[in-house]
Scaffold this motif. Sequence first.
Motif, PDB file in Angstrom:
ATOM      1  N   THR A  46      10.674   3.045  -5.874  1.00 44.57           N
ATOM      2  CA  THR A  46      11.906   3.752  -5.531  1.00 44.57           C
ATOM      3  C   THR A  46      11.941   4.224  -4.088  1.00 44.57           C
ATOM      4  O   THR A  46      12.982   4.620  -3.573  1.00 44.57           O
ATOM      5  N   LEU A  48      10.276   6.826  -3.286  1.00 43.46           N
ATOM      6  CA  LEU A  48      10.160   8.277  -3.421  1.00 43.46           C
ATOM      7  C   LEU A  48       8.881   8.699  -4.151  1.00 43.46           C
ATOM      8  O   LEU A  48       8.757   9.844  -4.562  1.00 43.46           O
ATOM      9  N   HIS A  49       7.948   7.793  -4.297  1.00 35.40           N
ATOM     10  CA  HIS A  49       6.728   8.103  -5.032  1.00 35.40           C
ATOM     11  C   HIS A  49       5.743   8.915  -4.190  1.00 35.40           C
ATOM     12  O   HIS A  49       5.825   8.940  -2.952  1.00 35.40           O
ATOM     13  N   CYS A 180       8.683   9.990  -9.510  1.00 42.40           N
ATOM     14  CA  CYS A 180       9.034  10.201  -8.110  1.00 42.40           C
ATOM     15  C   CYS A 180       8.659  11.627  -7.690  1.00 42.40           C
ATOM     16  O   CYS A 180       8.807  12.577  -8.471  1.00 42.40           O
TER      17      CYS A 180
END
Length: 211
Positions: A46, A48-49, A180
């Motif tokens: 994503t 956003l990890h 995330c």
Amino acid sequence: MDILKWAFHEYREEIVYACSFGAEGIVLIDLISKVNNEAKINFLDTGLHFQETYELIEEVKNRYPSLQINMVQPKTSLEEQTKWYGDKLWIYNPNLCCNIRKIAPLKEALTDVKAWISGLRRDQSPTRRNIQYINKDSKFQKIKICPLIHWTWDDIMSYIELNKLPYNPLHEKGYPSIGCAPCTLPVSENEDQRAGRWAGQAKIECGLHQK
């Protein structure tokens, strides 16, 4: 192992494991490597990890060089998402954010396969208590196979320890379920394992495993 052996025999090249690289994911990667060391594994990146997650993925790639580990990214960049929907969409519309960054990319990644493997366990949350080994996935129109449904958290961590497998260090900091970074918090011992996901909101699933 019997479920995995059946799955790869039944679907051969038309099966993929969608892995989050949590503790369950590490166990399944190790088991899968024993059945098919060239299996396809997709990670929904994503953007956003946690950094710890990305570092673990590189470690796993080095440990299992023949596995086909693919970083599946959404077509919409974070910059485009901010431009179209505003900053930090995951705060005020987490369902839309998950749809853009996880559900749509997985749907596309599953286009050419008939089945996918998931690390769902029944003891993770109330929404997962009725998961079976083999499931009809209405959302993606595939067969979803869940080999670990009866494993407990202790089973998972014991397997990792016995086999000296790498795992995300966040698990030792109160994060049994890791998604995330903006949407994941540590949990206390008396909370369910997914209580830290979208904490403070009604949302408890990203939508991948909901009809």
